[in-house]
Design an enzyme around this catalytic site. Structure first.
Site, PDB file in Angstrom:
ATOM      1  N   GLN A  68       0.930  -1.161  -0.031  1.00  0.00           N
ATOM      2  CA  GLN A  68       0.059   0.012  -0.091  1.00  0.00           C
ATOM      3  C   GLN A  68       0.906   1.291   0.308  1.00  0.00           C
ATOM      4  O   GLN A  68       1.701   1.255   0.729  1.00  0.00           O
ATOM      5  CB  GLN A  68      -0.901   0.032   1.223  1.00  0.00           C
ATOM      6  CG  GLN A  68      -1.954   1.046   1.181  1.00  0.00           C
ATOM      7  CD  GLN A  68      -2.899   1.221   2.322  1.00  0.00           C
ATOM      8  OE1 GLN A  68      -2.528   1.742   3.330  1.00  0.00           O
ATOM      9  NE2 GLN A  68      -4.043   0.791   2.212  1.00  0.00           N
ATOM     10  N   CYS A  98      -7.061   6.596   5.418  1.00  0.00           N
ATOM     11  CA  CYS A  98      -6.328   7.106   6.658  1.00  0.00           C
ATOM     12  C   CYS A  98      -6.923   8.229   7.178  1.00  0.00           C
ATOM     13  O   CYS A  98      -6.920   9.436   6.656  1.00  0.00           O
ATOM     14  CB  CYS A  98      -4.783   7.398   6.535  1.00  0.00           C
ATOM     15  SG  CYS A  98      -4.085   7.485   8.115  1.00  0.00           S
ATOM     16  N   GLU A 201     -16.398  -2.344  11.720  1.00  0.00           N
ATOM     17  CA  GLU A 201     -17.113  -2.737  12.726  1.00  0.00           C
ATOM     18  C   GLU A 201     -17.667  -4.202  12.270  1.00  0.00           C
ATOM     19  O   GLU A 201     -18.745  -4.629  12.850  1.00  0.00           O
ATOM     20  CB  GLU A 201     -18.289  -1.645  12.693  1.00  0.00           C
ATOM     21  CG  GLU A 201     -19.008  -1.455  14.044  1.00  0.00           C
ATOM     22  CD  GLU A 201     -18.116  -0.920  15.091  1.00  0.00           C
ATOM     23  OE1 GLU A 201     -18.019  -1.228  16.220  1.00  0.00           O
ATOM     24  OE2 GLU A 201     -16.784  -0.277  14.610  1.00  0.00           O
TER      25      GLU A 201
END
Length: 325
Positions: A68, A98, A201
């Site tokens: 990345q 980010c 989540e």
């Protein structure tokens, strides 16, 4: 129906990738971001973040690892994408997700979602520079100031040639606060032809299936949930087959942390190793009552040996196991 280990800066390094992929269930990993600015980075920086490049971009058990990159200079991002491919990367990923203030302040990560045109330029430059047989992919959120930019940014990435788009189901402003807005991922998925992967989540097998249903995505990326429950991917894979496996017990988790610590000690000074172990233990509190019970003592320790000894101590547990929330 792939499960991808998310890149987490300062935590999901090569040793933890090796440790977690050995547990099973993880189909792909992504490195911590390599920060691209104005100068060309030497190969040793690529190898620092992605030592798997010495092994055909695979972990020891054969799990592919994408490299990345993070930056805002399209030309330099393209040059670094080409270098990653030259060094053996099988996939080049671009970080537009980010949320860190220092990264965003220097025009990297999620702040770029304010400028879909620049996201296009960066991705197009990397796609042009990287051999056609190597996928160029991207990770983003739903927006920076709010969740309104997902579709526009997703379409920009698709137009620029990104074959896959991972979407963390929150804006930068949302940070990591629940809930994750999986339904907003579905809107992007319906608006692009690129393959969309859901993220955010997923702490349990039940979360995984709800995320897939709401987002409409077949593949998911999991970060904190896999750190808290190292066998979560294996549990999900079993559930895909209509089966279940016995959850990992605390002694097994301790063995993984010890393995991780041993690998870190070949790379870092002990004081940094202790810090990484504390980070992992902090996440393990969400999956193991034993970790929660040990935390008040462990958080005060500064040296590796006492920390590892602490993990192996018997603890008085509450009557009900802590569940990942």
């Amino acid at each position: 129906m792939r499960i991808i280990l998310a890149p987490m800066e300062g935590l999901v390094d090569a040793p933890i990738r090796e440790t977690l992929t050995k547990v099973g269930g993880i189909d792909r990993c992504v490195t911590e971001f390599i920060r691209v600015t104005h100068g060309m980075l030497p190969p040793r920086i690529f190898y620092k973040y992605a030592p798997e490049l010495h092994n055909n971009a695979l972990t020891e058990v054969g799990t592919p690892v994408a490299v990345q990159l993070l930056g805002s200079n399209a030309e330099m991002m393209g040059r670094h994408g080409a270098k990653a491919a030259e060094l053996g990367a099988g996939q080049v990923d671009i970080n537009f997700g980010c949320p860190a203030k220092t990264v965003n302040k220097h025009k990297g990560g999620c702040v770029l979602m304010r400028e879909p045109e620049l996201m296009y330029d960066i991705t197009a430059a990397v796609r042009k520079a990287v051999p056609a047989n190597i996928p160029v992919t991207a990770k983003m959120r739903l927006g920076y100031d709010d969740r309104s930019m997902g579709v526009a940014c997703g379409q920009a990435l698709e137009a620029a040639g990104a074959s896959e788009i991972v979407i963390h189901a929150r804006s930068k402003v949302d940070g990591y606060k629940p809930p994750a807005y999986w339904e907003e991922i579905a809107k992007v998925r319906e608006a692009v032809q690129s393959h969309v992967i859901a993220n955010g989540e997923i702490w349990t097998v039940e979360d995984y299936w709800r995320c897939r249903k709401v987002s409409g995505c077949d593949d998911v990326m999991i970060g904190r949930g896999l750190i808290a429950r190292p066998d979560l991917a294996a549990q999900i894979k079993a559930s895909q087959q209509g089966d279940s496996i016995e959850p990992m017990a605390w002694p097994e988790a301790v063995a993984l942390v010890r393995e991780y610590a041993a690998a870190l000690q070949t790379r870092l000074e002990d004081k940094y190793v202790t810090g990484r172990i504390k980070q992992w233990l902090n996440y393990l509190r969400q999956g193991f009552a034993e970790a929660e019970a040990l935390w008040p003592q462990a958080r005060k320790l500064r040296d590796v040996a006492p920390m590892l000894a602490c993990l192996g101590q018997p603890v008085d547990l509450p009557t009900q196991r802590t569940n990942a929330a």
